[in-house]
Write a protein that holds these residues in place. Sequence first.
Motif, mmCIF file in Angstrom:
data_model
loop_
_atom_site.group_PDB
_atom_site.id
_atom_site.type_symbol
_atom_site.label_atom_id
_atom_site.label_comp_id
_atom_site.label_asym_id
_atom_site.label_seq_id
_atom_site.Cartn_x
_atom_site.Cartn_y
_atom_site.Cartn_z
ATOM 1 N N ALA A 63 -10.064 33.006 -14.037
ATOM 2 C CA ALA A 63 -10.557 31.943 -13.152
ATOM 3 C C ALA A 63 -11.280 30.862 -13.938
ATOM 4 O O ALA A 63 -12.048 31.146 -14.870
ATOM 5 C CB ALA A 63 -11.487 32.534 -12.096
ATOM 6 N N ALA A 103 -6.683 28.362 -9.137
ATOM 7 C CA ALA A 103 -7.847 29.202 -9.430
ATOM 8 C C ALA A 103 -8.161 29.216 -10.923
ATOM 9 O O ALA A 103 -9.336 29.282 -11.322
ATOM 10 C CB ALA A 103 -7.593 30.625 -8.935
ATOM 11 N N ALA A 104 -7.134 29.137 -11.758
ATOM 12 C CA ALA A 104 -7.325 29.203 -13.212
ATOM 13 C C ALA A 104 -7.795 27.872 -13.795
ATOM 14 O O ALA A 104 -8.304 27.836 -14.922
ATOM 15 C CB ALA A 104 -6.022 29.619 -13.889
#
Length: 251
Positions: A129, A167-168
Amino acid sequence: MTRWKPALLAAAMCLAAPAFAQTAADYGAAVAAQDRPADQVKLDAGRHPAEVLAFLGLKRGMTAADIMAGAGYYSEIMAHVVGPNGKVIAYEPEQFYGDKAKPVWAAVIGRVPNVALTPYPFDAFGAPAASLDFTLLHLVYHDLYWESAQYKIPRTDPAAFLRALFAATKPGGIVGVIDHVGLPGDTRVTVDKLHRIDPAVLVADFKAAGFVLEAESPVLRVAGDDHTKLVFDPAVRGNTDRVVYRFRKPK
Protein backbone atom coordinates in the motif's frame (compact mmCIF):
# COMPACT_ATOMS: atom_id res chain seq x y z
CA MET A 1 5.26 9.25 -37.57
CA THR A 2 4.69 12.33 -35.45
CA ARG A 3 7.94 13.51 -33.81
CA TRP A 4 8.49 16.19 -31.22
CA LYS A 5 11.12 18.79 -32.04
CA PRO A 6 13.47 19.93 -29.25
CA ALA A 7 11.48 23.14 -28.84
CA LEU A 8 8.28 21.18 -28.24
CA LEU A 9 9.99 19.01 -25.67
CA ALA A 10 11.32 22.09 -23.91
CA ALA A 11 7.83 23.60 -23.90
CA ALA A 12 6.38 20.42 -22.41
CA MET A 13 9.07 20.47 -19.73
CA CYS A 14 8.17 24.05 -18.84
CA LEU A 15 4.47 23.25 -18.59
CA ALA A 16 5.16 20.32 -16.29
CA ALA A 17 8.04 21.96 -14.39
CA PRO A 18 6.38 21.85 -10.94
CA ALA A 19 6.10 18.07 -11.19
CA PHE A 20 9.77 17.15 -11.58
CA ALA A 21 13.31 18.46 -11.35
CA GLN A 22 14.93 16.83 -14.39
CA THR A 23 15.88 18.65 -17.57
CA ALA A 24 15.37 17.36 -21.09
CA ALA A 25 19.07 16.47 -21.14
CA ASP A 26 18.60 14.10 -18.17
CA TYR A 27 15.99 12.05 -20.02
CA GLY A 28 18.09 12.04 -23.16
CA ALA A 29 21.09 10.82 -21.18
CA ALA A 30 19.06 7.95 -19.73
CA VAL A 31 18.08 6.83 -23.23
CA ALA A 32 21.66 7.28 -24.48
CA ALA A 33 23.20 5.01 -21.82
CA GLN A 34 25.96 3.13 -23.64
CA ASP A 35 25.24 -0.34 -22.25
CA ARG A 36 21.64 -0.62 -23.45
CA PRO A 37 21.10 -3.62 -25.79
CA ALA A 38 21.21 -2.76 -29.49
CA ASP A 39 17.87 -4.45 -30.19
CA GLN A 40 16.20 -2.18 -27.65
CA VAL A 41 17.95 0.96 -28.83
CA LYS A 42 16.44 0.32 -32.27
CA LEU A 43 12.97 0.74 -30.74
CA ASP A 44 13.67 4.26 -29.50
CA ALA A 45 12.85 5.94 -32.80
CA GLY A 46 9.26 4.72 -32.67
CA ARG A 47 8.75 5.01 -28.91
CA HIS A 48 10.31 8.41 -28.05
CA PRO A 49 11.08 7.34 -24.46
CA ALA A 50 12.78 10.59 -23.42
CA GLU A 51 9.79 12.67 -24.48
CA VAL A 52 7.32 10.21 -22.95
CA LEU A 53 9.02 10.04 -19.55
CA ALA A 54 9.51 13.81 -19.47
CA PHE A 55 5.81 14.31 -20.11
CA LEU A 56 4.76 11.71 -17.55
CA GLY A 57 6.93 13.24 -14.85
CA LEU A 58 9.28 10.47 -13.73
CA LYS A 59 12.04 12.01 -11.62
CA ARG A 60 15.15 11.05 -9.69
CA GLY A 61 14.66 9.40 -6.32
CA MET A 62 11.23 7.99 -7.15
CA THR A 63 10.06 4.45 -6.51
CA ALA A 64 8.63 3.44 -9.88
CA ALA A 65 6.85 0.36 -11.18
CA ASP A 66 7.00 -1.00 -14.72
CA ILE A 67 4.05 -3.38 -14.99
CA MET A 68 4.19 -6.23 -17.53
CA ALA A 69 7.74 -5.13 -18.15
CA GLY A 70 8.55 -7.56 -20.96
CA ALA A 71 12.30 -7.59 -21.63
CA GLY A 72 12.86 -4.51 -19.48
CA TYR A 73 12.96 -1.86 -22.21
CA TYR A 74 11.41 0.82 -20.04
CA SER A 75 12.62 -0.60 -16.72
CA GLU A 76 16.22 0.05 -17.73
CA ILE A 77 15.64 3.58 -18.99
CA MET A 78 13.55 4.43 -15.93
CA ALA A 79 16.34 3.14 -13.67
CA HIS A 80 18.74 5.66 -15.20
CA VAL A 81 16.20 8.46 -14.71
CA VAL A 82 15.44 7.73 -11.03
CA GLY A 83 19.13 7.29 -10.29
CA PRO A 84 20.87 5.43 -7.46
CA ASN A 85 18.60 6.90 -4.81
CA GLY A 86 15.50 5.71 -6.62
CA LYS A 87 14.38 2.26 -7.65
CA VAL A 88 12.35 0.52 -10.32
CA ILE A 89 10.24 -2.55 -9.62
CA ALA A 90 9.59 -4.56 -12.75
CA TYR A 91 6.37 -6.50 -12.26
CA GLU A 92 6.30 -9.37 -14.72
CA PRO A 93 3.50 -11.95 -14.93
CA GLU A 94 4.66 -15.41 -13.94
CA GLN A 95 3.24 -16.72 -17.22
CA PHE A 96 5.89 -14.73 -19.12
CA TYR A 97 8.82 -15.33 -16.76
CA GLY A 98 10.15 -18.58 -18.18
CA ASP A 99 13.62 -19.95 -18.81
CA LYS A 100 14.21 -17.59 -21.74
CA ALA A 101 13.32 -14.52 -19.70
CA LYS A 102 15.52 -15.26 -16.68
CA PRO A 103 18.91 -14.54 -18.31
CA VAL A 104 17.45 -11.43 -19.93
CA TRP A 105 16.44 -10.08 -16.55
CA ALA A 106 19.71 -11.12 -14.93
CA ALA A 107 21.47 -9.00 -17.56
CA VAL A 108 19.14 -6.03 -16.99
CA ILE A 109 19.73 -6.09 -13.23
CA GLY A 110 23.46 -6.51 -13.82
CA ARG A 111 23.48 -3.26 -15.81
CA VAL A 112 21.11 -1.31 -13.57
CA PRO A 113 21.12 -2.76 -10.04
CA ASN A 114 18.41 -0.36 -8.86
CA VAL A 115 15.93 -2.55 -10.77
CA ALA A 116 14.18 -5.36 -8.89
CA LEU A 117 12.09 -8.04 -10.60
CA THR A 118 8.81 -9.16 -9.01
CA PRO A 119 6.91 -11.97 -10.78
CA TYR A 120 3.19 -12.13 -10.04
CA PRO A 121 0.13 -14.09 -11.27
CA PHE A 122 -1.28 -12.30 -14.33
CA ASP A 123 -4.75 -11.95 -12.78
CA ALA A 124 -3.59 -11.10 -9.25
CA PHE A 125 -1.40 -7.99 -9.30
CA GLY A 126 -0.52 -6.61 -5.91
CA ALA A 127 2.00 -4.22 -4.38
CA PRO A 128 2.43 -2.76 -0.88
CA ALA A 129 0.00 0.00 0.00
CA ALA A 130 1.09 3.55 -0.87
CA SER A 131 4.49 2.33 -2.06
CA LEU A 132 4.69 3.71 -5.60
CA ASP A 133 5.45 7.25 -6.73
CA PHE A 134 5.13 6.35 -10.39
CA THR A 135 3.80 3.47 -12.48
CA LEU A 136 4.14 2.82 -16.18
CA LEU A 137 1.81 0.66 -18.26
CA HIS A 138 3.42 0.58 -21.69
CA LEU A 139 1.23 -1.04 -24.35
CA VAL A 140 -0.19 -3.51 -21.83
CA TYR A 141 -3.35 -2.15 -20.21
CA HIS A 142 -5.46 -3.66 -22.99
CA ASP A 143 -4.11 -7.10 -22.04
CA LEU A 144 -6.23 -7.03 -18.90
CA TYR A 145 -9.15 -7.69 -21.27
CA TRP A 146 -7.29 -10.55 -22.98
CA GLU A 147 -7.65 -14.29 -22.40
CA SER A 148 -5.39 -16.96 -23.84
CA ALA A 149 -5.34 -20.68 -23.20
CA GLN A 150 -2.08 -20.91 -25.15
CA TYR A 151 -0.30 -18.47 -22.85
CA LYS A 152 -2.22 -19.54 -19.73
CA ILE A 153 -3.81 -16.10 -19.34
CA PRO A 154 -7.10 -16.37 -17.43
CA ARG A 155 -10.01 -13.99 -17.68
CA THR A 156 -8.93 -10.96 -15.65
CA ASP A 157 -10.95 -8.20 -14.00
CA PRO A 158 -9.48 -4.81 -15.01
CA ALA A 159 -11.38 -3.11 -12.18
CA ALA A 160 -9.73 -5.38 -9.60
CA PHE A 161 -6.31 -4.62 -11.09
CA LEU A 162 -6.96 -0.89 -10.88
CA ARG A 163 -8.19 -1.15 -7.29
CA ALA A 164 -4.90 -2.82 -6.40
CA LEU A 165 -2.91 -0.23 -8.33
CA PHE A 166 -4.81 2.65 -6.71
CA ALA A 167 -4.06 1.24 -3.27
CA ALA A 168 -0.37 0.79 -4.15
CA THR A 169 -0.02 4.36 -5.46
CA LYS A 170 1.01 7.09 -3.06
CA PRO A 171 -1.32 10.09 -2.76
CA GLY A 172 -0.28 12.40 -5.58
CA GLY A 173 1.41 9.52 -7.39
CA ILE A 174 1.46 9.21 -11.17
CA VAL A 175 0.33 6.42 -13.49
CA GLY A 176 1.44 6.72 -17.10
CA VAL A 177 -0.49 4.72 -19.68
CA ILE A 178 0.49 4.21 -23.31
CA ASP A 179 -1.70 2.03 -25.50
CA HIS A 180 -2.68 1.21 -29.06
CA VAL A 181 -5.81 3.03 -30.20
CA GLY A 182 -8.80 0.86 -31.09
CA LEU A 183 -12.30 1.62 -32.31
CA PRO A 184 -15.43 1.58 -30.10
CA GLY A 185 -17.07 -1.81 -29.70
CA ASP A 186 -16.83 -4.93 -27.56
CA THR A 187 -13.55 -4.35 -25.70
CA ARG A 188 -12.68 -8.00 -25.16
CA VAL A 189 -13.36 -8.83 -28.80
CA THR A 190 -11.23 -5.89 -29.98
CA VAL A 191 -8.37 -6.86 -27.69
CA ASP A 192 -8.52 -10.52 -28.68
CA LYS A 193 -8.44 -9.72 -32.40
CA LEU A 194 -6.26 -6.61 -32.56
CA HIS A 195 -4.58 -5.94 -29.17
CA ARG A 196 -6.03 -2.43 -29.26
CA ILE A 197 -8.36 -0.58 -26.93
CA ASP A 198 -10.84 2.27 -27.31
CA PRO A 199 -9.26 5.19 -25.40
CA ALA A 200 -12.66 6.08 -23.96
CA VAL A 201 -12.81 2.69 -22.23
CA LEU A 202 -9.31 3.12 -20.81
CA VAL A 203 -10.07 6.59 -19.45
CA ALA A 204 -13.41 5.49 -17.99
CA ASP A 205 -11.75 2.54 -16.22
CA PHE A 206 -9.14 4.74 -14.55
CA LYS A 207 -11.64 7.39 -13.55
CA ALA A 208 -13.90 4.73 -12.02
CA ALA A 209 -10.93 3.53 -9.95
CA GLY A 210 -10.40 7.04 -8.56
CA PHE A 211 -7.54 8.28 -10.76
CA VAL A 212 -7.69 11.73 -12.33
CA LEU A 213 -6.71 12.19 -15.99
CA GLU A 214 -4.26 15.07 -15.72
CA ALA A 215 -2.92 15.39 -19.27
CA GLU A 216 -2.51 13.71 -22.66
CA SER A 217 0.48 13.94 -24.98
CA PRO A 218 0.27 13.70 -28.79
CA VAL A 219 3.85 12.42 -29.13
CA LEU A 220 2.81 8.92 -30.28
CA ARG A 221 -0.31 9.74 -32.28
CA VAL A 222 -0.18 8.49 -35.88
CA ALA A 223 -2.89 9.92 -38.10
CA GLY A 224 -2.52 7.33 -40.86
CA ASP A 225 -2.81 4.23 -38.67
CA ASP A 226 -5.49 1.72 -39.65
CA HIS A 227 -7.30 1.03 -36.38
CA THR A 228 -8.74 -2.20 -37.79
CA LYS A 229 -5.32 -3.85 -38.13
CA LEU A 230 -3.67 -6.15 -35.61
CA VAL A 231 -0.84 -4.26 -33.94
CA PHE A 232 1.58 -7.05 -34.96
CA ASP A 233 0.69 -6.68 -38.64
CA PRO A 234 3.92 -5.74 -40.47
CA ALA A 235 2.08 -2.83 -42.11
CA VAL A 236 1.66 -1.04 -38.77
CA ARG A 237 3.91 -2.77 -36.22
CA GLY A 238 5.97 -0.23 -34.32
CA ASN A 239 4.05 2.63 -35.89
CA THR A 240 0.56 2.33 -34.45
CA ASP A 241 -1.53 5.24 -33.25
CA ARG A 242 -0.98 5.37 -29.46
CA VAL A 243 -2.39 7.46 -26.66
CA VAL A 244 -0.14 8.70 -23.85
CA TYR A 245 -2.04 9.58 -20.67
CA ARG A 246 -0.85 10.89 -17.33
CA PHE A 247 -3.17 9.91 -14.49
CA ARG A 248 -2.71 10.96 -10.90
CA LYS A 249 -4.02 9.69 -7.57
CA PRO A 250 -5.54 12.63 -5.68
CA LYS A 251 -3.76 13.73 -2.52
